[in-house]
Design an enzyme around this catalytic site. Sequence first.
Site, PDB file in Angstrom:
ATOM      1  N   ASP A 201       0.858  -1.177   0.000  1.00 47.78           N
ATOM      2  CA  ASP A 201       0.000   0.000   0.000  1.00 47.78           C
ATOM      3  C   ASP A 201       0.899   1.232   0.000  1.00 47.78           C
ATOM      4  O   ASP A 201       1.994   1.201  -0.534  1.00 47.78           O
ATOM      5  CB  ASP A 201      -0.913  -0.036   1.241  1.00 47.78           C
ATOM      6  CG  ASP A 201      -2.258   0.639   1.018  1.00 47.78           C
ATOM      7  OD1 ASP A 201      -2.248   1.878   0.867  1.00 47.78           O
ATOM      8  OD2 ASP A 201      -3.286  -0.041   1.010  1.00 47.78           O
ATOM      9  N   HIS A 234      -4.545   5.603   4.244  1.00 47.90           N
ATOM     10  CA  HIS A 234      -5.189   4.422   3.683  1.00 47.90           C
ATOM     11  C   HIS A 234      -4.516   3.151   4.190  1.00 47.90           C
ATOM     12  O   HIS A 234      -5.178   2.217   4.678  1.00 47.90           O
ATOM     13  CB  HIS A 234      -5.130   4.493   2.153  1.00 47.90           C
ATOM     14  CG  HIS A 234      -5.862   3.392   1.445  1.00 47.90           C
ATOM     15  ND1 HIS A 234      -5.267   2.196   1.118  1.00 47.90           N
ATOM     16  CD2 HIS A 234      -7.141   3.303   0.980  1.00 47.90           C
ATOM     17  CE1 HIS A 234      -6.142   1.424   0.491  1.00 47.90           C
ATOM     18  NE2 HIS A 234      -7.287   2.087   0.391  1.00 47.90           N
ATOM     19  N   ASN A 324     -13.824  -0.358  -6.891  1.00 47.16           N
ATOM     20  CA  ASN A 324     -15.004   0.438  -6.524  1.00 47.16           C
ATOM     21  C   ASN A 324     -15.581   1.211  -7.702  1.00 47.16           C
ATOM     22  O   ASN A 324     -15.966   2.360  -7.564  1.00 47.16           O
ATOM     23  CB  ASN A 324     -14.639   1.466  -5.437  1.00 47.16           C
ATOM     24  CG  ASN A 324     -14.230   0.827  -4.142  1.00 47.16           C
ATOM     25  OD1 ASN A 324     -14.539  -0.319  -3.873  1.00 47.16           O
ATOM     26  ND2 ASN A 324     -13.515   1.585  -3.317  1.00 47.16           N
ATOM     27  N   SER A 386     -11.455  -1.653  -0.407  1.00 46.50           N
ATOM     28  CA  SER A 386     -10.187  -1.552   0.331  1.00 46.50           C
ATOM     29  C   SER A 386     -10.348  -1.997   1.771  1.00 46.50           C
ATOM     30  O   SER A 386      -9.464  -2.635   2.349  1.00 46.50           O
ATOM     31  CB  SER A 386      -9.674  -0.105   0.330  1.00 46.50           C
ATOM     32  OG  SER A 386      -9.097   0.241  -0.889  1.00 46.50           O
TER      33      SER A 386
END
Length: 554
Positions: A201, A234, A324, A386
């Site tokens: 990430d 995130h 998404n 996520s």
Amino acid sequence: MHRKRGILVLLVVVVLAVWGIRRLSPRTVRRDLSYPLPARSGSPAVTVPVFQRLPVSGDAVVPVRDVTTAHTPVRRISKPDPGVIPGEYVLSFYDEADQQRFIRQVQSAGGVVVDRMPFAHAVRIRLEPGLSLDDVLAGGPVPVDQSPNLMVRVPSSPDPVPGLPAMDHSYTGFGDQVLDWLGVPQDNSRWGAGITVAVLDGGVGDSPALAGDRLKRLDLLNGTVAADGQSSLHATAVASLLAGLPGDGVTGVAPACNVLSVRVLDADGSGNAFTVAKGIVAAVDAGARILNLSLGGYGDAYIMRQAIQYATERGVIVVAAAGNDGLGELAYPARYEQVVAVGAVDAAGQRLLVSNGGAGIDVMAPGVGIQAAGEGTNRVSFSGTSAAVPLVSGALAALLSQDAAGPADVARLLRQYADDAGLPGIDEEYGHGVLNIQRVLERAEPGIHDVAVGTPLVKETGGVPYLTLVIQNRGTEMLDKIELDLDIDGVASVHGIYRVPVGVSVAREFRLDGRRLVQPEGVHVRYAARLPDVIDVRPLNNAPRSVTLRQETR
């Protein structure tokens, strides 16, 4: 649902007839990860008993899928952009000698060698306009593979997506109750012990939820492998749902696992296929047993595909976000067959309309309004695919730490004991179903009788509308007899269903009055499933529900 001129959208208003239970408060999905939660007292109030998940809650209006198209998720018209990075290429060579020779040729021709790695003897280069790849390759070593470098990033914000039908976007959030909803016991403090999960990430930051020496870091940006580097909100939220410590308000599914943060995305959540592939290989070589990739793109990059194969051949489980974008195809790397592809649902079990579907979707997991760790002691509300991925990664880590089963077996268990949703069996919206950790834990425990009724589906055959109810045996024993109580506009009936094996779903169809569907009052339906001869250990998932069906023109 099909997007057509004059489309008719069937809506269902569902009211749970379960007294004494307050429901999760509805929450509208706004973005994937952005806004801090209010003080703890402001979190959604939930008193749903542990392990009792309610299929549809509140008085929210929710869409009912057309059964005839339930295997084709809502999608945008345009084809997704594969995300080619202008002027960038990835090439692999037969051996290190050819790799070094090519690097010299690129530099002599005026190109830039951005990065390289021993795996596949791969090189990432950038060429300015006017300098072609053919010119650089002329007279040099022949690459084994080559392709443009492709963009990879965190999944887009789960706001309403352009191109999707206009409809209500209200969902039921999880707040800090996601572990209860999944069936995680109160004491999961040793779950994941001895298992390393790599989070590829933007770099996991410091948080009390991740305190201790369990967190290690690698920074793969700028062409180097560093022990530390920048972090992103995130990545920190993802890691907290995976491995947050008990007592801090953000307990992860596997709080005893080790976390290897591999930074492959920049501060904006953007990266590329080469660096992700490099991160996959580095994580595997560092001993990770599970790779968590809450990221993706829409191009099939050979170097990422080969890195995934490198991981799975060594017994490493790869878990990735479906995306998404409301598409009928998965993002890469979730789209690869070896990867566990994860979509998102809300606390009512509804699939997020923006959660990608299609061939290869494996399981769904919570992905709306989940309390997660932010920067420092802050908390954030995390939504989207996520957020769903680390919950699946954590479940896999927990099973690996407790079971003698291998990686292929634990991934199979999650699929096998998922709660069926949508049409009976595997479909392209929900895959094998919705993650239910409790069912996995109970799989060998005899004497569990549990029948569940899914969210109503409506279809039209020959101009006649039909209501479809799906009933599943979620226990560990054959259900010899199920009674389905049904009342459609005051006409009551009882329907017997016999000999339903463990895990199997069956569907029953009932004709509706099309003339009443178009009236403001709609068609009123009340339904419930009962086990007349044995005790149902989880009666809430089949308790009486009142439903109003109406047909509206959009």
